[in-house]
Design an enzyme around this catalytic site. Structure first.
Site, PDB file in Angstrom:
ATOM      1  N   LYS A   1       7.350  10.895 -37.317  1.00  0.00           N
ATOM      2  CA  LYS A   1       6.609  10.703 -39.159  1.00  0.00           C
ATOM      3  C   LYS A   1       5.508  10.548 -39.025  1.00  0.00           C
ATOM      4  O   LYS A   1       4.117  11.151 -39.396  1.00  0.00           O
ATOM      5  CB  LYS A   1       7.382  10.620 -39.816  1.00  0.00           C
ATOM      6  CG  LYS A   1       6.916  11.048 -41.925  1.00  0.00           C
ATOM      7  CD  LYS A   1       7.416  10.862 -42.579  1.00  0.00           C
ATOM      8  CE  LYS A   1       9.183  12.297 -42.319  1.00  0.00           C
ATOM      9  NZ  LYS A   1       8.778  13.441 -42.333  1.00  0.00           N
TER      10      LYS A   1
ATOM     11  N   GLY B   1      23.812   5.133 -25.808  1.00  0.00           N
ATOM     12  CA  GLY B   1      24.416   6.598 -25.745  1.00  0.00           C
ATOM     13  C   GLY B   1      26.452   6.237 -26.365  1.00  0.00           C
ATOM     14  O   GLY B   1      26.330   5.197 -27.045  1.00  0.00           O
TER      15      GLY B   1
ATOM     16  N   CYS C   1      21.566  -1.558 -25.048  1.00  0.00           N
ATOM     17  CA  CYS C   1      22.593  -1.213 -25.371  1.00  0.00           C
ATOM     18  C   CYS C   1      23.627  -0.281 -24.417  1.00  0.00           C
ATOM     19  O   CYS C   1      24.386  -0.995 -23.297  1.00  0.00           O
ATOM     20  CB  CYS C   1      23.105  -0.744 -26.588  1.00  0.00           C
ATOM     21  SG  CYS C   1      24.369  -0.583 -27.578  1.00  0.00           S
ATOM     22  N   TYR C   2      24.309   0.943 -23.911  1.00  0.00           N
ATOM     23  CA  TYR C   2      24.952   1.274 -23.593  1.00  0.00           C
ATOM     24  C   TYR C   2      24.449   1.189 -22.104  1.00  0.00           C
ATOM     25  O   TYR C   2      25.640   0.419 -21.301  1.00  0.00           O
ATOM     26  CB  TYR C   2      25.461   3.129 -24.348  1.00  0.00           C
ATOM     27  CG  TYR C   2      26.312   3.724 -22.836  1.00  0.00           C
ATOM     28  CD1 TYR C   2      27.547   3.280 -22.987  1.00  0.00           C
ATOM     29  CD2 TYR C   2      25.571   4.539 -21.723  1.00  0.00           C
ATOM     30  CE1 TYR C   2      28.464   4.711 -22.314  1.00  0.00           C
ATOM     31  CE2 TYR C   2      26.655   4.964 -20.617  1.00  0.00           C
ATOM     32  CZ  TYR C   2      27.489   5.040 -20.941  1.00  0.00           C
ATOM     33  OH  TYR C   2      28.526   5.321 -20.089  1.00  0.00           O
TER      34      TYR C   2
ATOM     35  N   HIS D   1      18.011  -2.973 -29.559  1.00  0.00           N
ATOM     36  CA  HIS D   1      17.425  -2.317 -29.367  1.00  0.00           C
ATOM     37  C   HIS D   1      15.995  -2.589 -29.675  1.00  0.00           C
ATOM     38  O   HIS D   1      15.685  -2.673 -30.878  1.00  0.00           O
ATOM     39  CB  HIS D   1      17.683  -1.695 -30.470  1.00  0.00           C
ATOM     40  CG  HIS D   1      19.013  -0.757 -29.994  1.00  0.00           C
ATOM     41  ND1 HIS D   1      19.093   0.583 -29.473  1.00  0.00           N
ATOM     42  CD2 HIS D   1      19.920  -0.338 -30.015  1.00  0.00           C
ATOM     43  CE1 HIS D   1      20.492   0.769 -29.253  1.00  0.00           C
ATOM     44  NE2 HIS D   1      21.308   0.486 -29.959  1.00  0.00           N
TER      45      HIS D   1
ATOM     46  N   SER E   1       7.712  23.091 -46.337  1.00  0.00           N
ATOM     47  CA  SER E   1       8.465  22.000 -47.575  1.00  0.00           C
ATOM     48  C   SER E   1       7.941  21.567 -48.681  1.00  0.00           C
ATOM     49  O   SER E   1       8.334  21.637 -49.722  1.00  0.00           O
ATOM     50  CB  SER E   1       9.672  21.706 -47.159  1.00  0.00           C
ATOM     51  OG  SER E   1       9.002  20.418 -46.464  1.00  0.00           O
ATOM     52  N   GLY E   2       6.529  21.235 -48.871  1.00  0.00           N
ATOM     53  CA  GLY E   2       6.083  20.043 -49.330  1.00  0.00           C
ATOM     54  C   GLY E   2       5.168  19.183 -48.410  1.00  0.00           C
ATOM     55  O   GLY E   2       4.590  18.307 -49.212  1.00  0.00           O
ATOM     56  N   GLY E   3       5.839  18.590 -47.814  1.00  0.00           N
ATOM     57  CA  GLY E   3       6.275  17.716 -46.966  1.00  0.00           C
ATOM     58  C   GLY E   3       5.307  17.397 -45.762  1.00  0.00           C
ATOM     59  O   GLY E   3       4.670  18.486 -45.627  1.00  0.00           O
ATOM     60  N   VAL E   4       4.926  16.288 -45.040  1.00  0.00           N
ATOM     61  CA  VAL E   4       4.029  15.895 -44.555  1.00  0.00           C
ATOM     62  C   VAL E   4       3.816  16.897 -43.520  1.00  0.00           C
ATOM     63  O   VAL E   4       2.666  17.522 -42.799  1.00  0.00           O
ATOM     64  CB  VAL E   4       3.796  14.128 -44.629  1.00  0.00           C
ATOM     65  CG1 VAL E   4       4.507  13.453 -43.926  1.00  0.00           C
ATOM     66  CG2 VAL E   4       2.055  13.959 -43.841  1.00  0.00           C
ATOM     67  N   ASP E   5       5.075  16.474 -42.284  1.00  0.00           N
ATOM     68  CA  ASP E   5       5.324  17.397 -41.953  1.00  0.00           C
ATOM     69  C   ASP E   5       4.104  19.206 -41.528  1.00  0.00           C
ATOM     70  O   ASP E   5       3.822  19.203 -40.571  1.00  0.00           O
ATOM     71  CB  ASP E   5       6.398  17.433 -40.872  1.00  0.00           C
ATOM     72  CG  ASP E   5       7.269  16.149 -40.947  1.00  0.00           C
ATOM     73  OD1 ASP E   5       7.066  15.078 -40.791  1.00  0.00           O
ATOM     74  OD2 ASP E   5       8.278  15.667 -41.428  1.00  0.00           O
ATOM     75  N   SER E   6       5.322  19.372 -42.430  1.00  0.00           N
ATOM     76  CA  SER E   6       5.233  21.460 -42.234  1.00  0.00           C
ATOM     77  C   SER E   6       3.812  21.126 -43.216  1.00  0.00           C
ATOM     78  O   SER E   6       3.147  22.316 -42.750  1.00  0.00           O
ATOM     79  CB  SER E   6       6.266  21.958 -42.696  1.00  0.00           C
ATOM     80  OG  SER E   6       6.088  21.007 -44.697  1.00  0.00           O
TER      81      SER E   6
ATOM     82  N   GLU F   1      13.777  -1.255 -29.116  1.00  0.00           N
ATOM     83  CA  GLU F   1      12.793  -0.380 -29.211  1.00  0.00           C
ATOM     84  C   GLU F   1      12.638   0.830 -30.711  1.00  0.00           C
ATOM     85  O   GLU F   1      11.533   1.088 -31.097  1.00  0.00           O
ATOM     86  CB  GLU F   1      13.041   1.202 -28.507  1.00  0.00           C
ATOM     87  CG  GLU F   1      14.856   1.556 -28.908  1.00  0.00           C
ATOM     88  CD  GLU F   1      15.777   0.937 -27.887  1.00  0.00           C
ATOM     89  OE1 GLU F   1      15.666  -0.209 -27.965  1.00  0.00           O
ATOM     90  OE2 GLU F   1      17.060   2.048 -27.955  1.00  0.00           O
TER      91      GLU F   1
HETATM   92  N1  GLN Z   1      28.695   3.269 -27.584  1.00  0.00           N
HETATM   93  C1  GLN Z   1      28.738   1.749 -27.100  1.00  0.00           C
HETATM   94  C2  GLN Z   1      28.668   0.811 -28.001  1.00  0.00           C
HETATM   95  O1  GLN Z   1      28.563   1.356 -29.648  1.00  0.00           O
HETATM   96  C3  GLN Z   1      27.055   1.992 -26.932  1.00  0.00           C
HETATM   97  C4  GLN Z   1      26.374   2.078 -28.503  1.00  0.00           C
HETATM   98  C5  GLN Z   1      24.427   2.161 -28.261  1.00  0.00           C
HETATM   99  O2  GLN Z   1      23.744   2.430 -27.051  1.00  0.00           O
HETATM  100  N2  GLN Z   1      24.243   2.050 -29.564  1.00  0.00           N
HETATM  101  O3  GLN Z   1      28.646  -0.318 -27.842  1.00  0.00           O
END
Ligand code: GLN
Length: 580
Positions: A370, A53, A80-81, A166, A220-225, A168
């Site tokens: 996408k 976050g 992260c956060y 991260h 728009s012509g892109g793949v999503d639309s 993910e």
């Molecule tokens: N804002 C926090 C930081 O800058 C956490 C960032 C995040 O969760 N990507 O460290």
């Protein structure tokens, strides 16, 4: 029944977490961060993930979970956060670091035998986006990994885990193994996810909602639309009308090609030329939010006019997850209670939409990325050329021009785009283009740069670009670095260098490599190519600087108003993919 509950702390990658679990075969759902633990237990949740976050845990009113989560038997993984929050709650300490980490980072795994890290080597690559760091570990907790800047890049205490990076996102290559390990720690079993099922469910949703009314679809012509148009046609038949608006910001002759292709797909197409209106309304507008809002408003005005003329009640849009995420979160100070706020950018189809819209909006791809839309497109038999066409943003070249958008700049950029695309396509990047900035810049001195490239001259552009740092938006500066030695540098060292620069200087969110010294002319050109699968994170494409030098030269020779042409070496984070 929910296998894994993801608590949403306003991060950019909440959908990435959900998606990775889905693809691994686990059922994950996103909940507000202040959800009651009792409610999760009623849903038989087996694991809890706290997302990243834009917040800092040490400021007043930072979003939290209650202490009973830590006392429950359900395993928790903070990202992260989320990692920072867990450490703080367990008695450790988080502070603002002098140096952030944005993008490519080397991870030293200290505990490869920990269940969370099974299958990892001692040295791995991870993807970072943070300004805060953990400096004190909670008592009894164990450090599982570190990086140069983050001494506590991962920890474990009982069934509580945290990772500063991260797992993910695709650029953490072993990230999905970490999430799979976490699911195993939670005792979960896999079940497969099915595209066909998604298509059938969407068809049903469109049929049920629209019924016998008429609908228009914005293409728009892109793949999503385009994919949505083909899908929706199956559900609605002749009650569906495709509308393509030429904003004047498309690539050269693009609108004509799009309309022809849509007709070939058997769609009813209405073409609108709104270019005069767009240029008139963009006169003197320089802020990126305002530009995007104006373009968004014009799109809706045109769609509403068409809808009225054919008596349609619905507007279908091919909006996908990154548009929604980036338009609805990303500014810590805009949070209201449990609702995250602000944006990284206002996508014209989400954040850029006017408040009052007469039409009923339907967006079946809201939670997809996408590459998933591409899987659906292939399943529906759409031409491979379109399926793998590189994305082009709704506001078109408007996202690639700083300052006022004028016809003169657009025409110039259209011409240069052709040359740039031809060269950059050779590397087969996920997206590639040229952007146009002003040629106003000042010298910028930094020991960091001198240490990396001893012959460098660097400049800071006076134009602003949009970046994302620590899940938070930044309207930042573009750093231009001229050196003759770019082609002697190892690509991994260049990525690390970018991370060091954007980590050290908070105001910088773009780094551009110049191969020729800038002249004093009107404009500068940035060549950009990135590798990504889902466009939430991206890595600059590795190019051969001696080949790029030829294109740079060609552009400088042919376009007299250009001062410099550089290749952008910023990842996302700290930059975004488009310039503004
Ligand atoms: N804002 C926090 C930081 O800058 C956490 C960032 C995040 O969760 N990507 O460290």
């Amino acid at each position: 029944m929910v296998d894994i509950a993801i608590l949403d702390f306003g991060g950019q990658y909440v959908f990435n977490i959900k998606r990775t679990f889905l693809e691994l075969g686990y059922h994950a759902e996103i909940f507000p961060f202040d959800i009651n633990l009792k409610l999760l237990k009623e849903k038989n949740v087996k694991g809890i993930v706290l997302s990243g976050g834009p917040y800092s845990i040490y400021v007043e009113n930072a979003p939290r979970i209650s202490i009973e989560f830590l006392e429950s038997e359900i395993p928790i993984l903070g990202i992260c956060y989320g990692h920072q929050l867990l450490i703080e709650m367990l008695g450790g300490e988080i502070v603002k670091s002098d140096t952030g980490e944005f993008g490519f980072t080397i991870l030293y795994v200290d505990e490869p035998n920990n269940p969370l890290f099974k299958g990892l080597e001692r040295k791995e690559i991870c993807w970072m986006s943070h300004k805060d760091i953990a400096v004190k570990l909670p008592q009894k907790a164990k450090i599982l990994a570190h990086t140069k800047i983050s001494k506590i890049a991962a920890f474990n205490y009982n069934n509580i885990y945290g990772v500063q990076f991260h797992p993910e996102v695709f650029q953490t290559p072993k990230g999905y193994i970490i999430l799979d390990n976490f699911a195993k720690i939670c005792g979960l079993e896999k079940k497969e996810w099915d595209v066909r099922e998604f298509i059938d469910k969407s068809l049903q949703e469109i049929k049920e909602k629209v019924g016998s009314e008429k609908a228009i679809i914005a293409v728009s012509g892109g793949v999503d639309s385009t994919t949505l148009a083909v899908l929706a046609k199956k559900a609605l038949g002749d009650n569906l009308i495709a509308v393509h608006v030429d904003t004047g910001l498309m690539r050269k002759k693009e609108s004509r090609r799009v309309v022809e292709y849509l007709k070939k797909l058997g769609l009813n197409v209405i073409f609108i030329d709104a270019s005069d209106k767009v240029f008139l309304n963009l006169k003197s507008v320089t802020s990126s939010d305002d530009k995007r809002k104006i373009i968004g408003r014009i799109f809706i005005e045109e769609f509403t006019k068409v809808a009225d003329s054919v008596n349609a009640k619905w507007l279908l849009q091919g909006t996908i997850a990154p548009d929604i995420i980036e338009s609805t979160r990303g500014q810590a100070d805009k949070r209201k209670g449990k609702k995250h706020g602000g944006s990284i950018k206002l996508h014209h189809n989400v954040g850029g939409l006017p408040k009052e819209i007469k039409l009923k909006i339907l967006e079946p791809f809201r939670e997809l990325f996408k590459y998933q839309v591409r899987i659906i497109a292939k399943e529906l038999g759409i031409d491979e050329k379109l399926v793998y066409r590189q994305p082009f943003p709704g506001p078109g070249l408007g996202c690639r021009i700083t300052g006022e958008i004028t016809r003169e700049k657009v025409i110039l950029l259209q011409e240069i785009t052709k040359i740039a695309e031809e060269e950059l396509a050779k590397y087969r990047p996920s997206q590639y283009f040229a952007a146009l900035i002003s040629s106003r810049y000042k010298p910028f001195k930094s020991m960091f740069i001198k240490n990396f490239l001893e012959d460098a001259f660097s400049y800071i552009s006076e134009d602003y670009a949009i970046g994302v740092k620590g899940d938070e938006r930044i309207i930042g500066k573009i750093l231009l670095i001229y050196s003759k030695k770019w082609n002697e540098k190892d690509w991994v060292d260049i990525l690390q260098f970018q991370n060091n620069i954007t980590g050290k200087y908070n105001e910088i969110c773009r780094v551009v490599a110049l191969l020729e010294k800038p002249r004093r002319k009107k404009y500068g050109i940035i060549l950009r190519a990135v590798d990504t699968l889902d466009f939430m994170t991206a890595i600059p494409t590795k190019v051969y600087f001696n080949h790029i030098a030829e294109v740079v030269h060609k552009i400088l020779m042919n376009f007299d108003e250009i001062s410099f042409v550089g290749y952008e070496i910023t990842s996302k984070p700290a930059g975004t993919i488009e310039l503004i």
